[in-house]
Design a protein around this motif. Structure first.
Motif, mmCIF file in Angstrom:
data_model
loop_
_atom_site.group_PDB
_atom_site.id
_atom_site.type_symbol
_atom_site.label_atom_id
_atom_site.label_comp_id
_atom_site.label_asym_id
_atom_site.label_seq_id
_atom_site.Cartn_x
_atom_site.Cartn_y
_atom_site.Cartn_z
ATOM 1 N N GLU A 1 -8.278 3.187 2.878
ATOM 2 C CA GLU A 1 -8.551 4.578 2.554
ATOM 3 C C GLU A 1 -9.989 4.776 2.085
ATOM 4 O OE1 GLU A 1 -5.627 5.977 -0.206
ATOM 5 O OE2 GLU A 1 -3.943 5.659 1.168
ATOM 6 N N HIS A 2 -10.576 3.763 1.435
ATOM 7 C CA HIS A 2 -11.981 3.820 1.026
ATOM 8 C C HIS A 2 -12.481 2.396 0.828
ATOM 9 C CE1 HIS A 2 -10.940 2.966 -3.200
ATOM 10 N NE2 HIS A 2 -9.937 3.802 -3.032
ATOM 11 N N ARG B 1 0.840 -1.192 0.000
ATOM 12 C CA ARG B 1 0.000 0.000 0.000
ATOM 13 C C ARG B 1 0.881 1.250 0.000
ATOM 14 N NH1 ARG B 1 -5.039 1.330 1.578
ATOM 15 N NH2 ARG B 1 -5.500 -0.671 2.581
ATOM 16 N N TYR B 2 0.595 2.148 -0.922
ATOM 17 C CA TYR B 2 1.229 3.457 -0.990
ATOM 18 C C TYR B 2 0.115 4.506 -0.947
ATOM 19 C CZ TYR B 2 5.402 1.025 -2.770
ATOM 20 O OH TYR B 2 6.487 0.189 -2.930
ATOM 21 N N PRO B 3 0.436 5.755 -0.634
ATOM 22 C CA PRO B 3 -0.591 6.793 -0.678
ATOM 23 C C PRO B 3 -1.214 6.884 -2.073
ATOM 24 C CG PRO B 3 1.343 7.600 0.490
ATOM 25 C CD PRO B 3 1.721 6.275 -0.118
ATOM 26 N N GLY B 4 -2.496 6.624 -2.156
ATOM 27 C CA GLY B 4 -3.205 6.774 -3.410
ATOM 28 C C GLY B 4 -3.137 5.602 -4.365
ATOM 29 N N ARG B 5 -2.426 4.523 -4.010
ATOM 30 C CA ARG B 5 -2.373 3.363 -4.897
ATOM 31 C C ARG B 5 -2.013 2.111 -4.100
ATOM 32 N NH1 ARG B 5 2.943 5.306 -5.480
ATOM 33 N NH2 ARG B 5 4.536 3.682 -5.783
ATOM 34 N N ILE B 6 -2.340 0.964 -4.666
ATOM 35 C CA ILE B 6 -1.962 -0.326 -4.090
ATOM 36 C C ILE B 6 -1.296 -1.141 -5.194
ATOM 37 C CG2 ILE B 6 -2.756 -2.472 -3.054
ATOM 38 C CD1 ILE B 6 -5.049 -0.935 -1.786
ATOM 39 N N THR B 7 -0.079 -1.575 -4.951
ATOM 40 C CA THR B 7 0.725 -2.277 -5.951
ATOM 41 C C THR B 7 0.896 -3.736 -5.555
ATOM 42 O OG1 THR B 7 1.928 -0.268 -6.569
ATOM 43 C CG2 THR B 7 2.988 -2.370 -7.067
ATOM 44 N N LEU B 8 0.784 -4.618 -6.533
ATOM 45 C CA LEU B 8 1.063 -6.031 -6.321
ATOM 46 C C LEU B 8 2.208 -6.447 -7.227
ATOM 47 C CD1 LEU B 8 0.180 -8.718 -4.923
ATOM 48 C CD2 LEU B 8 -1.166 -9.181 -7.000
ATOM 49 N N CYS B 9 3.250 -6.987 -6.625
ATOM 50 C CA CYS B 9 4.376 -7.552 -7.357
ATOM 51 C C CYS B 9 4.071 -9.027 -7.584
ATOM 52 C CB CYS B 9 5.662 -7.373 -6.549
ATOM 53 S SG CYS B 9 7.137 -8.072 -7.322
#
Length: 423
Positions: free
Chosen positions: A210-211, A152-160
């Motif tokens: 966040e939402h 989780r990053y501010p404003g986005r969620i990344t999956l490697c």
């Protein structure tokens, strides 16, 4: 194109333990704590073909929408049921028949099991960054182990995500490469990592939400494996990711496909007409070092790979990312930053962005990340040459979840065996 510039007199190189030359230390790549596989000529072994193993069961995500309909009919039901099952899987992230109440009770379980066989069994997960990073260890149907990392990053969620179990590129600084290639993953095994991650997010398992409608927004093919060595299955998975009608409906611009430099496949990727982000794991601008650091460089040299990367930009208009692991005294010299800048600028301006990342050491390795002052100088030289450069974050290294650290350890194998025995 410009020829490789001669090294300035004050940047002469010496080998480890050799005579000093102008105070510059040059460490050569060496395997640490493991034996690198070699071919009959003594070169590092490259595995492009997947070893023969039992194929995973066919899953809805392996099929085109048309083939899904035919599969449902084979199971004895009307074809429109395929779209209903797909909606549950891709939009509600479930494979549980009990949650699919719009399907007829009679034959529901058989239909769902036939379309959505279990592909990934969670063996364990590790968390760090106050719960904002999770590393999953998955067991595949044949016992192969793979990992994926959710961040989780501010404003986005990344999956490697992983695209292969293990990797056949044999890079000596990468834990995954040290393990060798077990097999290619199927398209559905790749997609299921995303679906399972979305389910975990929906269940509130990734830090503070966040939402309420959160899901994975960004995919990076930087887990286990060389994505372009599993080209057909990776591209089917990508098309399923971006399919807004019958897939996950993700933005192609949020998907990054990375490679160590399979030039023909890079050129093929450019012809796909999908505006993906493309990342080249370069790690050295000179063939002398890159031959040792990235064994596939013996097939496709730095200039050919950079030409292919530039071609990707020309066809797609998408700026290319250059990944560069900064390794102390090995590839972090100021003259290498200058050479990298020269090679990139020789191919034009505005087409590339460089992402240096301090090396994430693998267990038992004496290699280490560059010192902070060296990192800053490397970045400064590139930026001053007009190459946009950003030092990358190293999320997940406390749980061996950062770039180059994903590997199934003996402890993982033992835990997976114990879990399978009690399942």
């Amino acid at each position: 194109m410009t020829d490789t510039p001669a090294r300035p007199a004050n940047t002469a190189i010496r080998s480890t333990g050799g005579a000093k030359a102008a105070g510059v230390r040059q460490v050569r790549p060496q395997t640490e704590g493991w034996q690198q596989a070699k071919d009959e000529s003594g070169r590092p072994l490259l595995q492009f073909a997947s070893p023969k193993r039992g194929k995973p069961p066919v899953h809805l995500a392996d099929l085109t929408p048309e083939a899904r309909v035919e599969r449902v009919k084979e199971l004895g039901l009307q074809g429109f049921r395929a779209k209903q099952v797909a909606k549950h899987y891709f939009q509600h992230w479930t494979s549980d028949p009990a949650e699919m109440t719009d399907l007829p009770a009679a034959g529901r379980e058989e239909l769902v099991t036939g379309l959505l066989p279990n592909l990934l069994t969670e063996v364990r997960r590790l968390e760090t960054d106050k719960g904002d990073t999770i590393k999953f260890l998955w067991r595949l149907h044949d016992g192969a182990l793979v990992e994926s990392v959710l961040m989780r990053y501010p404003g986005r969620i990344t999956l490697c995500v992983s695209s292969q179990a293990g990797c056949g590129m044999n890079c000596p600084f990468c834990a995954t490469g040290q393990a060798g290639l077990t097999r290619n993953m199927s398209s559905a095994e790749i997609i299921d990592q995303i679906v399972r991650a979305n389910r975990a997010i929906a269940n509130g398992e990734l830090g503070r939400r966040e939402h309420p409608d959160e899901r994975v927004t960004n995919i990076v093919f930087m887990g286990m494996g060389e994505p372009l060595a599993n080209y057909a299955r990776v591209m089917h998975a990508v098309r399923t990711m971006v399919d807004k009608k019958d897939g996950l409906g993700m933005s192609a611009r949020g998907i990054t496909v990375s490679t160590v430099g399979l030039a023909p496949a890079i050129r093929k990727l450019a012809d796909e007409d999908i505006p993906l982000t493309f990342a080249l794991s370069l790690h050295a601008p000179d063939d002398e070092l890159r031959d040792e650091l990235i064994p596939v460089n013996s097939r496709w040299k730095v200039d050919e790979v950079l030409d292919a990367a530039r071609g990707y930009y020309e066809k797609t208009g998408r700026r290319v990312s250059i990944e560069y692991a900064l390794i102390r005294d090995m590839n972090d010299h100021p003259w290498r930053a200058d050479l990298l800048a020269d090679k990139l600028n020789a191919r034009g301006r505005g087409w590339v962005h460089v992402n240096p990342i301090p090396l994430n050491p693998t267990p038992g390795s004496v290699w280490d990340a560059s010192e902070r002052a060296v990192q800053r100088e490397f970045v400064r030289r590139l930026n001053d040459a007009g190459i946009p450069t950003t030092l990358r974050d190293t999320r997940g290294k406390e749980i061996d979840g950062a770039c180059g650290q994903l590997v199934a350890t003996e402890e993982d194998q033992q835990q997976a065996a114990e879990a399978a025995a009690t399942a």
